[in-house]
Design an enzyme around this catalytic site. Structure first.
Site, PDB file in Angstrom:
ATOM      1  N   GLU A  56      -3.552  10.156  38.974  1.00 11.68           N
ATOM      2  CA  GLU A  56      -4.032   9.435  40.133  1.00 11.68           C
ATOM      3  C   GLU A  56      -5.142   8.883  40.344  1.00 11.68           C
ATOM      4  OE1 GLU A  56      -5.188  10.779  44.960  1.00 11.68           O
ATOM      5  OE2 GLU A  56      -4.552  12.774  43.570  1.00 11.68           O
ATOM      6  N   LYS A  74       0.528   9.158  40.961  1.00 14.14           N
ATOM      7  CA  LYS A  74      -0.208   8.872  43.237  1.00 14.14           C
ATOM      8  C   LYS A  74      -0.585   7.667  43.611  1.00 14.14           C
ATOM      9  CE  LYS A  74      -1.722  11.537  46.267  1.00 14.14           C
ATOM     10  NZ  LYS A  74      -2.136  14.332  46.677  1.00 14.14           N
TER      11      LYS A  74
END
Length: 295
Positions: free
Chosen positions: A176, A213
């Site tokens: 992420e 993400k």
């Protein structure tokens, strides 16, 4: 790796619920839920209250595998139980929802326009415990504030280096590298980020599986080519400070991108609501996020 879980995350319809605010963000999450700091006097009491909140969400009939593919937990939730079962086992066996674990220790200071992850000296021990507790994958977050090529390169290199360590333990890492939605040069940051991710993906072992993400891109469908990479199980989007309605609207314009929202998931839920109110509100929220995710 559980192949049934892998298949579900790779091809299933739905989204990933992020229930992983931890440490510094826990008081904020509790306050949003209507539990003030005066309600607890130490960390243990605080974590007990946050587990009650998470348990209420997870046990709600609205928290249903028809809409939710996976849930991201933080370490304290992984170590606790729901109805006598460890949380990850309850999620998978009772709900059919795949458990993930947040593994990062927060963000380092801003440097080169980015915040790397703080060191994780105990990561291997945590990953071993995650495997023992039947966790499928992990999540770790860095933050990009400016379109600084050197900074963005460092972020992606750090994410993939640790990601490989996680893959070696048989887990699927959610990488992420968040781009700040308020960044003045968000578009330029996203271009640099995509190039760095592509370079790292091409250097991975043939069988390595990861997830990404990412902030919802300014240019619609900007990450669709990364979705086709054989290493990428799924790309999920964070809400990043957008309201639930705004996040859903932007997400719906990005085909194949699914939600992994935390704040936007629990936005209007409060401790004082009756179960009927709580479940009705959660049900509507989940339905709306699901609809935006399957477009």
């Amino acid at each position: 790796m559980n192949t049934k879980q892998l298949e579900r995350i790779h091809t299933g319809k739905g989204f990933i619920a992020a229930l992983d605010q931890s440490g510094g963000s826990t008081p904020k999450a509790l306050a949003q839920y209507g539990v003030q700091e005066s309600s607890y006097s130490n960390e243990e009491e605080m974590y007990a209250l946050v587990h009650e909140m998470r348990t209420r969400i997870i046990k709600s009939p609205a928290f249903d595998s028809r809409y939710i593919l996976g849930a991201i937990l933080f370490e304290n939730t992984m170590d606790r139980s729901i109805d006598g079962q460890l949380t990850a086992d309850y999620l998978w066996e009772k709900k059919g929802i795949v458990p993930f674990l947040k593994v990062d220790k927060g963000l380092a200071e801003l440097e080169d326009g980015v915040q790397l992850m703080k060191p994780m000296p105990d990561l291997n021990d945590l990953l071993k415990r995650a495997v023992e507790r039947n966790i499928f994958g992990t999540k770790m977050r860095s933050l990009i504030k400016e379109a600084n090529p050197a900074g963005i390169k460092k972020v992606v290199e750090q994410q993939f280096a640790i990601g490989k360590q996680i893959v070696e333990m048989g887990l699927v890492p959610i990488i992420e590298p968040e781009v700040d939605i308020y960044s003045a040069d968000k578009v330029a940051s996203e271009k640099l980020l995509k190039d760095e991710i592509s370079a790292q993906l091409s250097a991975l072992d043939k069988d390595a599986k990861i997830m990404l993400k990412l902030s919802i891109p300014t240019e619609n469908n900007f990450y669709s080519d990364l979705m086709k990479d054989p290493h990428v199980v799924r790309i999920v989007a964070l809400s990043g400070g957008y309201s639930q309605a705004e996040a859903n609207e932007k997400l719906a314009q990005n085909h194949g991108l699914i939600a992994s929202f935390s704040r936007a998931l629990s936005q209007d839920l409060t401790a004082g609501q009756s179960d009927e109110e709580f479940n009705a509100l959660l049900s509507k929220t989940i339905q709306d996020i699901y609809e935006a995710s399957i477009k």
